[in-house]
Design a protein around this motif. Structure first.
Motif, PDB file in Angstrom:
ATOM      1  N   LYS A 123       0.823  -1.212   0.000  1.00 36.21           N
ATOM      2  CA  LYS A 123       0.000   0.000   0.000  1.00 36.21           C
ATOM      3  C   LYS A 123       0.856   1.260   0.000  1.00 36.21           C
ATOM      4  O   LYS A 123       1.729   1.437   0.845  1.00 36.21           O
ATOM      5  CB  LYS A 123      -0.925  -0.008   1.216  1.00 36.21           C
ATOM      6  N   GLY A 164      -6.565   0.388  -7.139  1.00 39.07           N
ATOM      7  CA  GLY A 164      -7.395  -0.059  -6.027  1.00 39.07           C
ATOM      8  C   GLY A 164      -8.456   0.933  -5.596  1.00 39.07           C
ATOM      9  O   GLY A 164      -9.465   0.554  -4.985  1.00 39.07           O
ATOM     10  N   TYR A 196     -11.378  -3.691 -12.350  1.00 42.12           N
ATOM     11  CA  TYR A 196     -10.555  -2.546 -11.952  1.00 42.12           C
ATOM     12  C   TYR A 196     -10.021  -1.810 -13.182  1.00 42.12           C
ATOM     13  O   TYR A 196      -9.724  -2.421 -14.208  1.00 42.12           O
ATOM     14  CB  TYR A 196      -9.372  -3.025 -11.115  1.00 42.12           C
TER      15      TYR A 196
END
Length: 292
Positions: A123, A164, A196
């Motif tokens: 992340k 994301g 996505y």
């Protein structure tokens, strides 16, 4: 197949990405990122070559007839077309073994926007950079999966996403430098849709063509963000489109089997192949990159 979709290359990439067409040679170039391969195939001739790069790479731009610029896990390398030799030109996160390059594209002025991400999709590990005539700047940080970098033909608009988030962003651009000229705004909110937002290209009409990872589709959006059409794909994970052919009027689309187990791969047998879409598209050729 339906929708004018056919197999362009049956070479199966674990993570096919970064297609780019060279109109002077009629060759499409693309990558199998995780396996460090650069693939090259003539659109008319059908002749295919596979080049082992020895490192992860994800995007290619043309400098001139003798040289290409390749975005890799250590930065921008110049590739000698005749010999395949790579020479590091501009390091990008070369001291960080956890990241690699990802989606990248050339702005009409010759600037290169280069995305990075964590090799394990950590992340916020990635960024988006601007490279122009030897100068490198970080534009956006705290990006998990950089994608959908593309530009309007006149260079006044840039697009990108952090996959994301489900939000495809649009930002005004200086056409002379390719630098952002304002704050990014949401262009398409894809959060309630299947799949996505992955790689994208923009045609001469300002239509953005997006590969929908996990959505088995390529979607086309008008300049105002309206969905114009959806082309069904024979694979679950199409990854990135590119305009190909002498008139740039066809789309090539890469795909991937990354993240699938044996059972899932049997249900998605063409995953990792590269496809041609014959739908009416007013495409354009990629600009050459200016390194100095």
């Amino acid at each position: 197949m339906d929708n004018g979709v056919s197999v362009f290359s049956d070479h199966i990439c674990q993570l096919g990405e970064g297609p780019s067409y060279d109109p002077t040679t009629d060759n499409l170039f693309w990558f199998d990122i995780v396996n460090g391969l650069l693939l090259e195939k003539g659109v008319a001739s059908g002749a295919q070559k596979i080049h082992a790069l020895g490192l992860m790479a994800s995007a290619i731009a043309i400098i001139d007839d003798q040289r290409q610029l390749i975005a890799t896990e250590t930065g921008l390398h110049i590739r000698d077309v005749a010999t395949g030799r790579l020479t590091l030109h501009t390091p990008i996160e070369a001291d960080n073994p956890l990241t690699r390059s990802n989606d990248s594209r050339v702005h009409p002025c010759g600037a290169f926007w280069v995305g990075t991400m964590g090799k394990g999709e950590e992340k916020g590990a990635g960024s988006i950079y601007w490279f122009f005539k030897g100068e490198l700047r970080r534009l956006y940080s705290d990006i998990t999966v950089s994608n959908s970098i593309c530009f309007s033909e006149d260079g006044t608009v840039a697009y990108y996403t952090d996959t994301g988030t489900g939000l495809l962003m649009r930002v005004a651009c200086d056409p002379a430098t390719g630098l952002p000229a304002g704050e990014p705004k949401v262009f398409v909110d894809h959060r309630s849709a299947k799949g996505y937002v992955d790689g994208s290209v923009v045609d001469r009409d300002g239509v953005l063509w997006n590969a929908v990872w996990g959505g088995k589709a390529v979607k086309a959006y008008a300049p105002d963000g309206t969905l114009l059409r959806e082309v069904s794909m024979p694979v679950t994970q199409p990854s990135c489109p590119a305009f190909v052919g002498a008139k740039a009027d066809r789309l090539a689309v890469t795909s991937a089997w990354k993240g699938k187990d044996d059972k899932q791969r049997k249900l998605d047998p063409q995953a990792g192949m590269t496809f041609l879409i014959d739908v009416p598209v007013n495409g354009r050729f990629e600009p050459r990159v200016l390194i100095a």
